[in-house]
Write an enzyme that holds these catalytic residues in place. Sequence first.
Site, PDB file in Angstrom:
ATOM      1  N   LYS A  11      50.753  28.104 -29.569  1.00  0.00           N
ATOM      2  CA  LYS A  11      52.043  27.403 -29.636  1.00  0.00           C
ATOM      3  C   LYS A  11      53.172  28.319 -30.130  1.00  0.00           C
ATOM      4  CE  LYS A  11      49.725  23.010 -29.928  1.00  0.00           C
ATOM      5  NZ  LYS A  11      49.698  21.647 -30.448  1.00  0.00           N
ATOM      6  N   TYR A  51      51.951  16.922 -21.784  1.00  0.00           N
ATOM      7  CA  TYR A  51      51.816  15.925 -22.850  1.00  0.00           C
ATOM      8  C   TYR A  51      52.085  14.498 -22.367  1.00  0.00           C
ATOM      9  CZ  TYR A  51      51.153  19.627 -26.320  1.00  0.00           C
ATOM     10  OH  TYR A  51      50.645  20.679 -27.060  1.00  0.00           O
ATOM     11  N   ASN A 114      50.375  23.210 -35.109  1.00  0.00           N
ATOM     12  CA  ASN A 114      48.949  23.380 -35.411  1.00  0.00           C
ATOM     13  C   ASN A 114      48.301  24.524 -34.618  1.00  0.00           C
ATOM     14  OD1 ASN A 114      49.032  22.114 -32.968  1.00  0.00           O
ATOM     15  ND2 ASN A 114      47.751  20.391 -33.518  1.00  0.00           N
ATOM     16  N   HIS A 117      46.456  24.742 -28.787  1.00  0.00           N
ATOM     17  CA  HIS A 117      46.046  23.560 -28.021  1.00  0.00           C
ATOM     18  C   HIS A 117      44.847  23.944 -27.161  1.00  0.00           C
ATOM     19  CE1 HIS A 117      46.284  20.190 -25.132  1.00  0.00           C
ATOM     20  NE2 HIS A 117      46.069  21.124 -24.220  1.00  0.00           N
ATOM     21  N   GLU A 128      45.630  20.923 -16.596  1.00  0.00           N
ATOM     22  CA  GLU A 128      46.506  21.723 -17.458  1.00  0.00           C
ATOM     23  C   GLU A 128      46.593  23.172 -16.964  1.00  0.00           C
ATOM     24  OE1 GLU A 128      44.987  20.991 -21.411  1.00  0.00           O
ATOM     25  OE2 GLU A 128      45.678  18.922 -21.373  1.00  0.00           O
TER      26      GLU A 128
END
Length: 150
Positions: A11, A51, A114, A117, A128
Site C-alpha cells: 500500500k 474494493y 495495514n 493487501h 484483482e
Amino acid sequence: MGLEKTFVMLKPSTVARAMIGKVICRIEDKGLKIVAMKLTCIAKEEAAELYAVHKGKPFYDALVQFITSGPIVAMVIEGDEAVKVMRKFIGATNSKEAEAGTIRGDFALSNQKNVIHASDSVENAKMEMEIFFAPEEILSYKRADDNWIY
Ligand code: CMP
C-alpha cells in the site's frame, strides 16, 4: 501440490515508509515466487473495482482516498496454496490485532494503513490481478531453489 497465484499489493504507506524491500524479503523468504510486479498509481476507477465489496461501508471513501494517494506495488505471487498462505502470512486486517510474526503484526499499527493487501479467494485473486496485469505480464520461470522449497 496445489500451485496457485494470488494478487498482492503493497500500500502507499509501505512505499512512503521505504519498506518495499523488507516486505518483499518476507515473501521471498517464505518460498513464494514473484511472477509479476509493478510500481504504479491506482486510478479511482481501479480502486473502486478492487474494493467494490466494501462500497457503502463507513471506511470506504477514506480507503479509496488512501489507496490512490501515492504509488503502490502490485504483484502476482505464486506458490503452493498461495492464496491461503499469503492471507495467513499477512495477519489480521487490524494491524494492532495481527499476530506478531505476521507482516501486519510486525510492521503496522493501523486498520487502514495495514501495509499489504492479499486476495481472500482464488476467484478474487484472478479478478484483482486482471485489474493490474495483462496476461503476458504474468511470467512463468524456474527459480534455482524451486526443488528445495517443495
Ligand atoms: P485490505 O486487505 O486491503 O482490504 C480492505 C481494506 O479496507 C483493508 O485492507 C483496510 O485497509 C481497509 N479497512 C478494513 N476495515 C477497516 C476499518 N474498520 N477501518 C478502516 N479501514 C478498514
